[in-house]
Design a protein around this motif. Structure first.
Motif, PDB file in Angstrom:
ATOM      1  N   UNK A  76      17.327 -19.309  13.078  1.00 34.23           N
ATOM      2  CA  UNK A  76      15.138 -20.183  13.003  1.00 34.23           C
ATOM      3  C   UNK A  76      14.805 -19.442  12.639  1.00 34.23           C
ATOM      4  N   UNK A  77      15.129 -17.821  12.594  1.00 32.51           N
ATOM      5  CA  UNK A  77      13.882 -16.995  12.495  1.00 32.51           C
ATOM      6  C   UNK A  77      13.934 -16.636  11.228  1.00 32.51           C
ATOM      7  N   UNK A  78      15.685 -16.565  10.946  1.00 33.95           N
ATOM      8  CA  UNK A  78      16.049 -16.146   9.856  1.00 33.95           C
ATOM      9  C   UNK A  78      16.925 -16.630   8.993  1.00 33.95           C
ATOM     10  N   UNK A  79      17.265 -16.820   6.952  1.00 33.24           N
ATOM     11  CA  UNK A  79      17.918 -17.363   6.313  1.00 33.24           C
ATOM     12  C   UNK A  79      18.994 -16.275   5.539  1.00 33.24           C
ATOM     13  N   UNK A  80      19.603 -17.086   5.281  1.00 34.73           N
ATOM     14  CA  UNK A  80      20.315 -15.791   4.106  1.00 34.73           C
ATOM     15  C   UNK A  80      20.879 -15.006   4.883  1.00 34.73           C
ATOM     16  N   UNK A  81      19.925 -13.828   3.514  1.00 36.93           N
ATOM     17  CA  UNK A  81      20.759 -12.238   3.397  1.00 36.93           C
ATOM     18  C   UNK A  81      19.890 -11.779   4.826  1.00 36.93           C
ATOM     19  N   UNK A  82      17.884 -12.243   5.099  1.00 39.65           N
ATOM     20  CA  UNK A  82      17.542 -12.078   6.163  1.00 39.65           C
ATOM     21  C   UNK A  82      18.672 -11.862   7.200  1.00 39.65           C
ATOM     22  N   UNK A  83      19.525 -13.366   7.530  1.00 45.33           N
ATOM     23  CA  UNK A  83      20.180 -13.671   8.372  1.00 45.33           C
ATOM     24  C   UNK A  83      20.843 -12.689   8.759  1.00 45.33           C
ATOM     25  N   UNK A  84      21.753 -11.415   7.543  1.00 43.67           N
ATOM     26  CA  UNK A  84      22.494 -11.187   7.677  1.00 43.67           C
ATOM     27  C   UNK A  84      21.490  -9.656   7.633  1.00 43.67           C
ATOM     28  N   UNK A  85      20.254  -9.400   7.344  1.00 42.86           N
ATOM     29  CA  UNK A  85      20.185  -8.051   8.002  1.00 42.86           C
ATOM     30  C   UNK A  85      19.607  -7.759   8.975  1.00 42.86           C
ATOM     31  N   UNK A  86      19.313  -9.608  10.075  1.00 46.83           N
ATOM     32  CA  UNK A  86      19.142  -9.736  10.995  1.00 46.83           C
ATOM     33  C   UNK A  86      20.154  -8.897  12.160  1.00 46.83           C
ATOM     34  N   UNK A  87      21.397  -9.451  12.061  1.00 42.11           N
ATOM     35  CA  UNK A  87      22.494  -9.110  12.304  1.00 42.11           C
ATOM     36  C   UNK A  87      22.691  -7.951  12.914  1.00 42.11           C
ATOM     37  N   UNK A  88      22.270  -7.090  11.834  1.00 43.67           N
ATOM     38  CA  UNK A  88      22.783  -5.386  11.727  1.00 43.67           C
ATOM     39  C   UNK A  88      21.926  -4.741  12.448  1.00 43.67           C
ATOM     40  N   UNK A  89      20.716  -5.981  12.259  1.00 41.98           N
ATOM     41  CA  UNK A  89      19.565  -4.496  13.443  1.00 41.98           C
ATOM     42  C   UNK A  89      19.960  -5.509  14.614  1.00 41.98           C
ATOM     43  N   UNK A 117      15.168  -9.336  14.313  1.00 41.66           N
ATOM     44  CA  UNK A 117      17.069  -8.698  15.301  1.00 41.66           C
ATOM     45  C   UNK A 117      16.640  -8.090  15.708  1.00 41.66           C
ATOM     46  N   UNK A 118      15.990  -7.140  15.760  1.00 41.77           N
ATOM     47  CA  UNK A 118      16.490  -5.689  16.708  1.00 41.77           C
ATOM     48  C   UNK A 118      16.133  -6.145  18.382  1.00 41.77           C
ATOM     49  N   UNK A 119      16.994  -5.756  19.226  1.00 45.56           N
ATOM     50  CA  UNK A 119      16.893  -5.978  20.280  1.00 45.56           C
ATOM     51  C   UNK A 119      16.108  -4.272  21.289  1.00 45.56           C
ATOM     52  N   UNK A 120      15.637  -4.451  22.269  1.00 43.60           N
ATOM     53  CA  UNK A 120      15.040  -3.737  23.241  1.00 43.60           C
ATOM     54  C   UNK A 120      14.886  -4.102  24.048  1.00 43.60           C
ATOM     55  N   UNK A 121      14.819  -2.653  25.091  1.00 40.87           N
ATOM     56  CA  UNK A 121      14.307  -3.156  26.815  1.00 40.87           C
ATOM     57  C   UNK A 121      12.792  -2.842  27.007  1.00 40.87           C
ATOM     58  N   UNK A 122      12.912  -2.903  27.970  1.00 42.17           N
ATOM     59  CA  UNK A 122      11.147  -2.922  28.692  1.00 42.17           C
ATOM     60  C   UNK A 122      11.237  -2.877  30.093  1.00 42.17           C
ATOM     61  N   UNK A 123      10.665  -1.833  30.707  1.00 40.85           N
ATOM     62  CA  UNK A 123      10.625  -2.080  32.133  1.00 40.85           C
ATOM     63  C   UNK A 123      11.346  -1.274  33.022  1.00 40.85           C
ATOM     64  N   UNK A 124      10.811   0.055  32.579  1.00 40.20           N
ATOM     65  CA  UNK A 124      12.247   1.539  33.275  1.00 40.20           C
ATOM     66  C   UNK A 124      11.542   1.983  34.729  1.00 40.20           C
ATOM     67  N   UNK A 125      11.854   0.798  35.570  1.00 43.80           N
ATOM     68  CA  UNK A 125      11.431   1.384  37.014  1.00 43.80           C
ATOM     69  C   UNK A 125      11.736   2.261  37.856  1.00 43.80           C
ATOM     70  N   UNK A 126      13.355   2.170  37.075  1.00 44.49           N
ATOM     71  CA  UNK A 126      14.735   2.208  38.291  1.00 44.49           C
ATOM     72  C   UNK A 126      14.956   3.257  37.492  1.00 44.49           C
ATOM     73  N   UNK A 169      28.875 -12.181  20.516  1.00 43.81           N
ATOM     74  CA  UNK A 169      28.525 -13.594  20.146  1.00 43.81           C
ATOM     75  C   UNK A 169      27.963 -13.055  18.292  1.00 43.81           C
ATOM     76  N   UNK A 170      26.408 -12.564  18.950  1.00 45.30           N
ATOM     77  CA  UNK A 170      25.565 -12.410  17.574  1.00 45.30           C
ATOM     78  C   UNK A 170      26.457 -10.919  16.634  1.00 45.30           C
ATOM     79  N   UNK A 171      26.571  -9.979  17.389  1.00 49.67           N
ATOM     80  CA  UNK A 171      26.946  -9.065  16.494  1.00 49.67           C
ATOM     81  C   UNK A 171      28.553  -9.675  15.835  1.00 49.67           C
ATOM     82  N   UNK A 172      29.246 -10.389  16.100  1.00 50.37           N
ATOM     83  CA  UNK A 172      30.696 -11.029  15.319  1.00 50.37           C
ATOM     84  C   UNK A 172      30.563 -12.161  14.158  1.00 50.37           C
TER      85      UNK A 172
END
Length: 943
Positions: free
Chosen positions: A760-773, A804-813, A839-842
């Motif tokens: 929904x957020x990306x299409x075409x080459x942008x989607x391929x770039x987002x999946x790589x990110x 596309x970038x995945x990231x973690x938040x909240x490092x309480x433990x 599934x996204x990576x593939x």
């Protein structure tokens, strides 16, 4: 420490504004003894209020004796319950934030410009300089005098600079602005309550009785060094304990004392005899140490512990060793900041919060500062006698060198990680081959230092000579030498000399750790303090973060004086920076007031939770629209990134978050960002220090490999308060899943939700770039969360950007401290790798094994890169041991890193271990989905 005080004045002002009132009733005390009460505009400046008071005072007795108005200024009691001089009369009453609406008019002394500067610095650092003036401490006076001279010279140099030279000095191009930001939360670090015990130990003692002849030489009467008899370190005391209403006074009490160099115990501890209970404990005892004064290292700490000896282990014991219960501890240096052996009467007010594990029941890593809150603390009265009519000074070391044949065993020892213990035979080998170490393994200096017999003067002299010719280490390797295990001043000066090769960008990465290391410095004037001040005054970005790292800990009594001295020195040498920082301090004060207003729950009669939330948000927005708040919060250099100018608040988009501490979500319009908005989260009452530590560690990791770790801004600004940047165009996994499903319980098992969201957020080459990110960032965080042992990974603290970038938040433990429920670990996977991620990576194709193979290879390469930097990560965590992180309090906590990085194993062995963990994470990912399902059902947080 006194309890936190609510800012009554500011909260009252906020309430009065909401109710349409613009005046504040203020009590005025005049130096003539006259009391005047009058209503003044709450947004009036101090200068205007003084004019109003002067006009009113004309109708009261004794007015002519006041003299000229300009000869007076106001004082108040601020929110920290200390007197504050309001020399800066351009400030408004609503910004002064007195604890109570009362102002005292006092006669102004001469030197107004100096007093005005002192007043501004006091407000800025959160501690009035008159408090430092009142300290009867010669070390404080000497430090301030030296820094004052240095600061004057610095400002004179600045005045002679051209405009381009000034820009280069204050805004070095070496330091790049930080990247994006992530909303992060972490747990509260609660402080342990101090025991209600008052103990007095009076010990008129003969502390030392033999041996100084090895290092004291005979000089004429005008020389400082003196020949003396040889003294054995001994304490012969009459000890008197006066106990208050403490539940342990009925038991026997003992005192233990030990001598430490770093964490190394120099000799067997000395223990007093037992004293039975009631309200007084009196006995005679001799505490003798098996070491001569001539063999005492310069940085020797004398550590005390007072404890009750119990017949049975009691359930209420905070720290237990067999049947002993600690009451308090305190440390002091045997030599003062001038290198002079301490003599005379010393009163040490002790501490009653204990780490989990103590060496020989003593706490050498604890502060050497006396507890400033003396009312309910244990007091030790110690007398250190004079042995000579002249001061005894620690001498300069002798210089000498020697060296022997190189042995092949040395190589294996030197390649071990910093946590590896050395046996006595290995220490002897290293010391014997010290010149071979210098020539072949210069980076092995830390292990050589651990092999020195610090209780032997000859070894110390040899080491000092060796340091004169030891090759310079890289700054990263030199960081380890600033650990608590290396207290020797010559070693620390050598380490700081190596740090001078750091670029400004590299220094900014390690700045938080270096500030924490200041806690290990026993004296105010040291090489590290001067290094940090010099670099901060040469680069405003470094100065900015040094200021905030120090100021955020001013509430901690163990470092309050030390950090306030450094802050004062920085401000005096960076006067143009004061107004910028002052505006930031005032803005944060306003945000704190808004947060406290929300917490008060101003709307109590709402019929529903939704109605209450709506009315509370409306009250918040009304508060933010006040001119005093709008002006203070606008045109502000961001504390998170001083290169970003926050032009004005977008009040309509501001809100507060629905969690216990009601964090503020503040949105700014920003002309410099092309009209884009910028979000900042303000947290008050919830710690951010753990988050900051992990953010910085992650940033180091981000620069080491190609995996996309998303850097984000996070800054502690005070006692359990701080700021976090908001990443734009990002959402949590939970929200992405919930918006794709009508049933919360089924949302976690929809493997297409994440991929569809990216489409929904990306299409075409942008989607391929987002999946790589996504692939690269997922690999980075899989490895990082595994190595650092980051727990509590649910779908609300993992986020994805639209790019596309995945990231973690909240490092309480961290460091493997995973949550459990009913004794069962909630997280049974080494890191999060779910099938919807795969599934996204593939790219949505089940048989796309090539993409999955590339992802796995990214993870393995990233893991090997981290292993090669394993010693650095161990060092960074070791330097944070005193930062107040509840899950990082001892070296044993850092052992997790050694295990996760498989240090001590070959790359092949380590890679085999990681592959097993990877397969385990993939195989057990269904347990993660079950946990996420439960989380989604409990907290359906669809926007």
């Amino acid at each position: 420490m006194p309890p936190a005080m609510t800012n009554l004045m500011d909260l009252w002002a906020a309430h009065s504004q909401l109710s349409g009132e613009d005046l504040v009733t203020v009590d005025f005390l005049l130096p003539t003894g006259i009391y005047i009460q009058m209503d003044v505009p709450r947004e009036a400046t101090i200068q205007h209020i003084k004019l109003l008071l002067w006009k009113q005072a004309q109708s009261y007795p004794l007015f002519p004796s006041l003299g000229e108005m300009e000869g007076h200024m106001f004082e108040c009691v601020n929110q920290a319950a200390v007197h504050e001089e309001l020399e800066d009369e351009t400030r408004r009453l609503c910004d002064v934030r007195p604890f109570w609406p009362m102002l005292k008019l006092v006669t102004r002394n001469c030197g107004r410009a100096e007093r005005l500067l002192d007043s501004k610095i006091g407000v800025l650092i959160g501690k009035g300089l008159h408090e430092l003036d009142a300290l009867q401490d010669q070390e404080v006076k000497d430090f301030r005098s030296k820094m004052f001279r240095i600061s004057e010279e610095k400002m004179q140099q600045v005045q002679l600079m051209t405009w381009s030279e000034w820009l280069q000095a204050c805004f070095s191009p070496q330091l790049e602005p930080g990247g994006g930001a992530t909303p992060v939360t972490d747990g509260v670090n609660d402080k342990q309550a101090e025991a209600s015990l008052k103990v007095t130990i009076t010990s008129p003692s003969e502390l030392m009785e033999q041996a100084l002849r090895k290092w004291l030489t005979t000089h004429g009467p005008e020389e400082e060094g003196r020949q003396a008899e040889q003294y054995v370190l001994r304490v012969s005391d009459k000890l008197e304990f006066l106990c208050g209403d403490h539940p342990l006074i009925q038991y026997k009490v003992q005192v233990r004392a030990g001598l430490f160099h770093g964490t190394e115990l120099l000799c067997k501890p000395a223990v007093s005899s037992e004293s039975s209970g009631r309200s007084e404990h009196v006995w005679n005892s001799t505490l003798e140490f098996d070491i001569t004064v001539s063999d005492l290292p310069r940085m020797t700490r004398l550590c005390f512990a007072v404890y009750a000896v119990m017949d049975k282990v009691k359930k209420h014991a905070r720290v237990q060793t067999h049947t002993d219960i600690y009451l308090s501890w305190v440390n002091t240096m045997l030599f003062d900041y001038k290198g002079q052996l301490k003599t005379g009467d010393i009163i040490l007010h002790s501490w009653s919060s204990f780490p989990d594990e103590l060496e020989e029941m003593l706490n050498p890593i604890g502060t050497i500062q006396t507890n400033p809150y003396t009312e309910n603390t244990t007091a030790l009265h110690i007398h250190l006698p004079d042995y000579n009519p002249h001061p005894i000074l620690f001498p300069p070391f002798d210089k000498g060198r020697g060296g022997k044949k190189f042995h092949i065993e040395l190589k294996e020892i030197m390649e071990r990680d910093p946590l590896s213990q050395l046996c006595e035979n290995e220490k002897d080998l290293i010391w014997t081959l010290r010149y071979d170490c210098m020539e072949n393994f210069p980076q092995s200096l830390p292990k050589l230092l651990l092999s020195v017999k610090w209780s032997k003067h000859e070894d110390m002299a040899q080491l000092q000579a060796l340091l004169q010719i030891w090759p310079k280490l890289s700054p990263r390797d030199a960081l380890e030498l600033l650990d608590f295990n290396y207290p020797d001043q010559y070693v620390r000066e050598y380490a700081v000399g190596c740090l001078r090769d750091m670029s400004d960008e590299e220094l900014s990465q390690y700045l938080l750790q270096l500030v924490q290391v200041l806690r290990y410095e026993p004296y105010y004037d040291c090489a590290l303090t001067r290094f940090l001040l010099n670099r901060a005054q040469c680069n405003r970005n470094i100065g900015h973060f040094l200021f905030w790292h120090l100021r955020s800990e001013m509430h901690m009594p163990a470092v309050a004086v030390q950090f306030s001295l450094i802050l004062e020195a920085y401000c005096r040498g960076s006067i143009p920076h004061i107004e910028v920082l002052k505006k930031q301090v005032e803005a944060l004060s306003k945000l704190k007031s808004v947060n406290e207003l929300i917490k008060l729950g101003t709307i109590k009669n709402a019929r529903s939770k939704t109605k209450e939330a709506m009315l509370t948000k409306e009250a918040m927005m009304t508060c933010l629209r006040q001119s005093g708040y709008t002006e203070t919060l606008s045109d502000l250099h961001s504390p998170l990134n001083p290169s970003v100018l926050l032009s004005g608040i977008n009040v309509e988009k501001c809100r507060y978050m629905d969690s216990k501490m009601k964090p503020l979500w503040i949105v700014y319009n920003n002309k410099l960002l092309g009209g884009d908005t910028l979000g900042i989260i303000f947290k008050n009452g919830d710690g951010t220090r753990g988050c900051i530590s992990m953010v910085l560690i992650m940033n180091h990791w981000n620069k080491m490999c190609l995996c996309r770790i998303v850097p984000y801004g996070c800054l502690a600004t005070g006692d359990r308060s701080g700021l976090i940047e908001v990443v734009s165009s990002a959402d949590t996994i939970a929200n992405i899943q919930l918006t794709s499903s009508n049933v919360a319980a089924a949302a976690a098992f929809n493997k297409d939700a994440l991929l569809n969201w990216l489409k929904e957020k990306n299409s075409g080459d942008a989607l391929e770039k987002a999946i790589e990110e996504f692939t690269l960032s997922c690999a980075g965080y899989c490895v990082a969360t595994y190595v650092l042992g980051i727990g509590d990974r649910h779908s609300d603290n993992i986020m994805v950007r639209s790019t596309g970038q995945l990231f973690h938040i909240d490092f309480g433990h961290i460091l493997g401290n995973f949550k459990s429920k009913f004794g069962i670990k909630r997280e049974r996977v080494p890191f999060i790798l779910t099938h919807d991620f795969i599934h996204v990576i593939q790219q949505g194709k089940t048989g796309n094994t090539e993409k999955f193979g590339s992802f796995r290879n990214y993870c393995e390469q990233a893991y090997l890169i981290l292993r090669r930097n394993g010693n650095l990560f161990i060092t960074l965590f070791a330097l944070m041991l005193t930062a107040g992180l509840p899950e990082l309090t001892s070296v044993k906590d850092i052992q997790y890193l050694k295990d996760s990085l498989a240090l001590g194993k070959t790359d092949d062995e380590a890679l085999k271990q990681f592959r097993q963990k990877f397969d385990e994470a993939l195989r057990e990912s269904w347990t993660t989905k079950v946990n996420w399902m439960a989380h989604n059902v409990v907290k359906d947080n669809r926007s």
